[in-house]
Design a protein around this motif. Structure first.
Motif, PDB file in Angstrom:
ATOM      1  N   PHE A   8       3.361  13.203  10.652  1.00 34.53           N
ATOM      2  CA  PHE A   8       3.918  11.873  10.521  1.00 34.53           C
ATOM      3  C   PHE A   8       3.806  11.386   9.088  1.00 34.53           C
ATOM      4  O   PHE A   8       3.019  11.897   8.284  1.00 34.53           O
ATOM      5  CB  PHE A   8       3.231  10.894  11.483  1.00 34.53           C
ATOM      6  CG  PHE A   8       1.730  11.029  11.594  1.00 34.53           C
ATOM      7  CD1 PHE A   8       0.893  10.228  10.850  1.00 34.53           C
ATOM      8  CD2 PHE A   8       1.160  11.967  12.462  1.00 34.53           C
ATOM      9  CE1 PHE A   8      -0.488  10.336  10.961  1.00 34.53           C
ATOM     10  CE2 PHE A   8      -0.219  12.087  12.574  1.00 34.53           C
ATOM     11  CZ  PHE A   8      -1.047  11.265  11.820  1.00 34.53           C
ATOM     12  N   ARG A   9       4.623  10.358   8.780  1.00 27.41           N
ATOM     13  CA  ARG A   9       4.645   9.753   7.453  1.00 27.41           C
ATOM     14  C   ARG A   9       5.434   8.456   7.536  1.00 27.41           C
ATOM     15  O   ARG A   9       6.068   8.170   8.558  1.00 27.41           O
ATOM     16  CB  ARG A   9       5.291  10.702   6.433  1.00 27.41           C
ATOM     17  CG  ARG A   9       6.750  11.040   6.734  1.00 27.41           C
ATOM     18  CD  ARG A   9       7.210  12.257   5.963  1.00 27.41           C
ATOM     19  NE  ARG A   9       8.594  12.595   6.242  1.00 27.41           N
ATOM     20  CZ  ARG A   9       9.639  12.256   5.477  1.00 27.41           C
ATOM     21  NH1 ARG A   9       9.440  11.555   4.381  1.00 27.41           N
ATOM     22  NH2 ARG A   9      10.857  12.608   5.802  1.00 27.41           N
ATOM     23  N   MET A  10       5.397   7.691   6.469  1.00 24.68           N
ATOM     24  CA  MET A  10       6.170   6.466   6.391  1.00 24.68           C
ATOM     25  C   MET A  10       7.475   6.724   5.638  1.00 24.68           C
ATOM     26  O   MET A  10       7.508   7.457   4.650  1.00 24.68           O
ATOM     27  CB  MET A  10       5.380   5.358   5.690  1.00 24.68           C
ATOM     28  CG  MET A  10       4.220   4.834   6.500  1.00 24.68           C
ATOM     29  SD  MET A  10       4.781   4.027   8.024  1.00 24.68           S
ATOM     30  CE  MET A  10       3.182   3.784   8.838  1.00 24.68           C
ATOM     31  N   SER A  11       8.531   6.095   6.116  1.00 23.16           N
ATOM     32  CA  SER A  11       9.826   6.200   5.447  1.00 23.16           C
ATOM     33  C   SER A  11       9.895   5.193   4.304  1.00 23.16           C
ATOM     34  O   SER A  11       9.046   4.297   4.174  1.00 23.16           O
ATOM     35  CB  SER A  11      10.954   5.928   6.438  1.00 23.16           C
ATOM     36  OG  SER A  11      10.922   4.576   6.871  1.00 23.16           O
ATOM     37  N   ASP A  12      10.936   5.287   3.507  1.00 23.23           N
ATOM     38  CA  ASP A  12      11.105   4.354   2.403  1.00 23.23           C
ATOM     39  C   ASP A  12      11.316   2.917   2.888  1.00 23.23           C
ATOM     40  O   ASP A  12      11.031   1.970   2.154  1.00 23.23           O
ATOM     41  CB  ASP A  12      12.293   4.779   1.531  1.00 23.23           C
ATOM     42  CG  ASP A  12      12.012   6.040   0.738  1.00 23.23           C
ATOM     43  OD1 ASP A  12      10.819   6.377   0.573  1.00 23.23           O
ATOM     44  OD2 ASP A  12      12.966   6.690   0.290  1.00 23.23           O
ATOM     45  N   ASP A  13      11.848   2.774   4.115  1.00 23.92           N
ATOM     46  CA  ASP A  13      12.026   1.424   4.656  1.00 23.92           C
ATOM     47  C   ASP A  13      10.906   1.045   5.627  1.00 23.92           C
ATOM     48  O   ASP A  13      11.074   0.197   6.491  1.00 23.92           O
ATOM     49  CB  ASP A  13      13.402   1.258   5.304  1.00 23.92           C
ATOM     50  CG  ASP A  13      13.665   2.255   6.431  1.00 23.92           C
ATOM     51  OD1 ASP A  13      12.833   3.162   6.638  1.00 23.92           O
ATOM     52  OD2 ASP A  13      14.697   2.126   7.110  1.00 23.92           O
ATOM     53  N   HIS A  14       9.740   1.724   5.476  1.00 26.42           N
ATOM     54  CA  HIS A  14       8.487   1.335   6.144  1.00 26.42           C
ATOM     55  C   HIS A  14       8.527   1.535   7.655  1.00 26.42           C
ATOM     56  O   HIS A  14       7.908   0.779   8.408  1.00 26.42           O
ATOM     57  CB  HIS A  14       8.114  -0.111   5.806  1.00 26.42           C
ATOM     58  CG  HIS A  14       8.149  -0.421   4.345  1.00 26.42           C
ATOM     59  ND1 HIS A  14       7.365   0.252   3.432  1.00 26.42           N
ATOM     60  CD2 HIS A  14       8.907  -1.303   3.624  1.00 26.42           C
ATOM     61  CE1 HIS A  14       7.611  -0.212   2.216  1.00 26.42           C
ATOM     62  NE2 HIS A  14       8.545  -1.146   2.308  1.00 26.42           N
ATOM     63  N   ARG A  15       9.192   2.550   8.096  1.00 28.05           N
ATOM     64  CA  ARG A  15       9.109   2.988   9.488  1.00 28.05           C
ATOM     65  C   ARG A  15       8.096   4.134   9.577  1.00 28.05           C
ATOM     66  O   ARG A  15       7.938   4.916   8.629  1.00 28.05           O
ATOM     67  CB  ARG A  15      10.456   3.513   9.984  1.00 28.05           C
ATOM     68  CG  ARG A  15      11.611   2.547   9.886  1.00 28.05           C
ATOM     69  CD  ARG A  15      12.918   3.269  10.220  1.00 28.05           C
ATOM     70  NE  ARG A  15      14.081   2.434   9.999  1.00 28.05           N
ATOM     71  CZ  ARG A  15      14.626   1.633  10.906  1.00 28.05           C
ATOM     72  NH1 ARG A  15      14.116   1.584  12.128  1.00 28.05           N
ATOM     73  NH2 ARG A  15      15.690   0.908  10.617  1.00 28.05           N
ATOM     74  N   LEU A  16       7.452   4.264  10.710  1.00 30.47           N
ATOM     75  CA  LEU A  16       6.667   5.463  10.970  1.00 30.47           C
ATOM     76  C   LEU A  16       7.596   6.532  11.525  1.00 30.47           C
ATOM     77  O   LEU A  16       8.269   6.333  12.546  1.00 30.47           O
ATOM     78  CB  LEU A  16       5.549   5.188  11.979  1.00 30.47           C
ATOM     79  CG  LEU A  16       4.700   6.404  12.358  1.00 30.47           C
ATOM     80  CD1 LEU A  16       3.891   6.903  11.169  1.00 30.47           C
ATOM     81  CD2 LEU A  16       3.773   6.082  13.530  1.00 30.47           C
ATOM     82  N   LEU A  17       7.672   7.665  10.832  1.00 33.00           N
ATOM     83  CA  LEU A  17       8.371   8.845  11.329  1.00 33.00           C
ATOM     84  C   LEU A  17       7.317   9.754  11.925  1.00 33.00           C
ATOM     85  O   LEU A  17       6.437  10.244  11.212  1.00 33.00           O
ATOM     86  CB  LEU A  17       9.112   9.558  10.190  1.00 33.00           C
ATOM     87  CG  LEU A  17      10.074   8.720   9.343  1.00 33.00           C
ATOM     88  CD1 LEU A  17      10.725   9.594   8.278  1.00 33.00           C
ATOM     89  CD2 LEU A  17      11.122   8.044  10.207  1.00 33.00           C
ATOM     90  N   PHE A  18       7.374   9.969  13.234  1.00 35.80           N
ATOM     91  CA  PHE A  18       6.310  10.687  13.936  1.00 35.80           C
ATOM     92  C   PHE A  18       6.915  11.849  14.710  1.00 35.80           C
ATOM     93  O   PHE A  18       7.803  11.663  15.548  1.00 35.80           O
ATOM     94  CB  PHE A  18       5.580   9.755  14.899  1.00 35.80           C
ATOM     95  CG  PHE A  18       4.325  10.338  15.493  1.00 35.80           C
ATOM     96  CD1 PHE A  18       3.084  10.029  14.963  1.00 35.80           C
ATOM     97  CD2 PHE A  18       4.384  11.216  16.564  1.00 35.80           C
ATOM     98  CE1 PHE A  18       1.923  10.574  15.504  1.00 35.80           C
ATOM     99  CE2 PHE A  18       3.238  11.768  17.106  1.00 35.80           C
ATOM    100  CZ  PHE A  18       1.998  11.462  16.565  1.00 35.80           C
ATOM    101  N   GLY A  19       6.394  13.061  14.457  1.00 35.84           N
ATOM    102  CA  GLY A  19       6.817  14.242  15.182  1.00 35.84           C
ATOM    103  C   GLY A  19       5.692  14.763  16.049  1.00 35.84           C
ATOM    104  O   GLY A  19       4.542  14.851  15.611  1.00 35.84           O
TER     105      GLY A  19
END
Length: 439
Positions: free
Chosen positions: A301-312
């Motif tokens: 997981f990580r944060m996107s440039d628009d401050h969403r959590l991208l979670f796999g």
């Protein structure tokens, strides 16, 4: 069991999936369908990282290149993955030393370091806007793993001179990551993460600018070859070439049995939450790093440039995507971040990558003029880009570096492609049980 057509089973053919990546793509992928007969020095099947990197390398070397993509540039795993650009190979260096000897293990380490440099070079040389950020935090879900990983970081520094790792204790990890689950970790400052679809589209634009001709929505139906000629058929045309690059990875299907016996497709899933705002995003993952945990069925997981959590995360044992990917991935996300259990999820998507029995990629010359690389086993962003460069070298007559990977001798799955899926189910069931029981 009957094999699903993974090019059509879960997605709308000819269109990128409805992912956060597709919604934030910087450019459109819009190339013609192949119709009629064309000729080239090299025909590349697959417009993911491997195929596009090979096409760019070959075109820059003066070869005429045709790229055939069944859907769109970056449509497969290259445009759907977690975007992590990791250090080393998929197997750790100690395992590779035991498997291949210290000399080849050293060569593989150096090539892995080069693979990261290839990513940086592509971004810089072709002004690819893909939001690259440095740092991956590898976190340990058991105390004994934390000790082993700390020992491994020291091994990398002492034997390979790698100084990018910082070993973190439990408290240090929790200062960087607002999760109660982890007992330690390693912050790899030499690794990083990016927007994979924008990266793939950028490499495609660079390959086209160098002279490669790219055809989308041009699914290959079969090919024949002789020592001096390859004829590749699509649904509406054909390409005659001196060399062929097979770069299909998890979406190969039945196109080439020699590869499909060694390279198994598996599915993976990612969600993107609603925007969290800069302050909340920073409180969850500090420093702009990506994160991957030590479970066999990995969470990343990580944060996107628009401050969403991208979670796999999450595992299933069929080739059909879950009917509700958001709900499916919310479960492991909520274990890592209980405070996000009720957060809104705006995107959920799946994709198909490929693994091999040894978890190392399968590089091979299938005949004197047919070459392939695939099966990156979740470590493909940088390694596939390097593979494309090594394929370009090999076709141009410089085979030595490609042969380092060929020497790994990836075996077939027991029973070949027919029985590999039942074996995958058994293995994944066992390892996911180990994760849940804390072994």
């Amino acid at each position: 069991m009957q094999q699903l057509d993974l090019l059509t089973a879960n997605d709308r053919p000819g269109h990128h999936p409805a992912s956060w990546y597709a919604a934030t793509a910087k450019r459109r992928s819009d190339h013609p369908v192949l119709e009629g007969s064309v000729q080239a020095d090299v025909v590349v099947i697959g417009a993911g990282f491997t195929g596009l990197s090979a096409a760019l390398s070959l075109a820059q070397s003066g070869h005429s290149v045709v790229v055939l993509e069944a859907n769109r540039i970056g449509w497969g795993a290259s445009g759907r993955n977690g975007g992590q650009v990791g250090s080393g190979q998929r197997l750790d260096q100690i395992t590779l030393e035991d498997m291949l000897g210290k000399s080849d293990a050293r060569l593989l380490w150096d090539l892995a370091e080069e693979s990261k440099a290839v990513v940086h070079d592509l971004i810089r040389d072709h002004a690819i806007d893909c939001g690259y950020r440095p740092g991956i935090l590898y976190v340990d879900h058991r105390p004994d793993i934390a000790k082993d990983h700390a020992d491994y970081a020291r091994h990398l520094e002492q034997v390979y001179g790698y100084e990018g790792n910082e070993v973190l204790g439990r408290d240090a990890v929790r200062q960087r990551l607002a999760s109660p689950l982890y007992h330690g970790g390693i912050l790899d400052r030499g690794a990083g993460h990016l927007h994979p679809l924008n990266f793939a589209l950028g490499i495609g634009a660079a390959a086209e600018a160098a002279g490669a001709r790219i055809f989308e929505r041009s699914r290959v139906t079969g090919y024949t070859h002789s020592p001096s000629r390859v004829l590749v058929k699509t649904e509406a045309g054909e390409v005659t070439a001196s060399h062929m690059v097979l770069a299909c990875n998890g979406y190969l299907g039945r196109l080439e049995p020699k590869v499909s016996a060694r390279v198994m497709p598996i599915n993976n899933y990612i969600i993107a939450t609603e925007p969290l705002g800069a302050e909340r995003a920073q409180s969850l993952i500090r420093g702009g790093v990506a994160v991957a945990d030590s479970k066999f069925v990995i969470n990343y997981f990580r944060m996107s440039d628009d401050h969403r959590l991208l979670f796999g995360g999450g595992e299933n044992y069929g080739y059909r995507f879950p009917s509700d990917i958001a709900a499916f991935v919310r479960k492991p996300m909520s274990k890592v971040f209980p405070q996000l259990a009720d957060i809104g999820i705006d995107y959920g998507w799946g994709g198909t990558l490929a693994i091999t029995p040894k978890r190392m990629p399968f590089f091979a010359r299938l005949s004197p003029n047919v070459i392939t690389a695939s099966g990156y086993s979740g470590h493909g962003v940088a390694m596939a880009c390097l593979a494309g460069r090594l394929i370009g070298e090999a076709i141009s007559g410089q085979t030595g570096r490609f042969e380092v990977f060929e020497r790994i001798k990836v075996p077939s799955f027991p029973g070949g492609s027919r029985f590999r899926f039942p074996l995958l189910v058994l293995a994944m069931t066992w390892f996911s049980l180990r994760d849940r029981l804390g072994f």
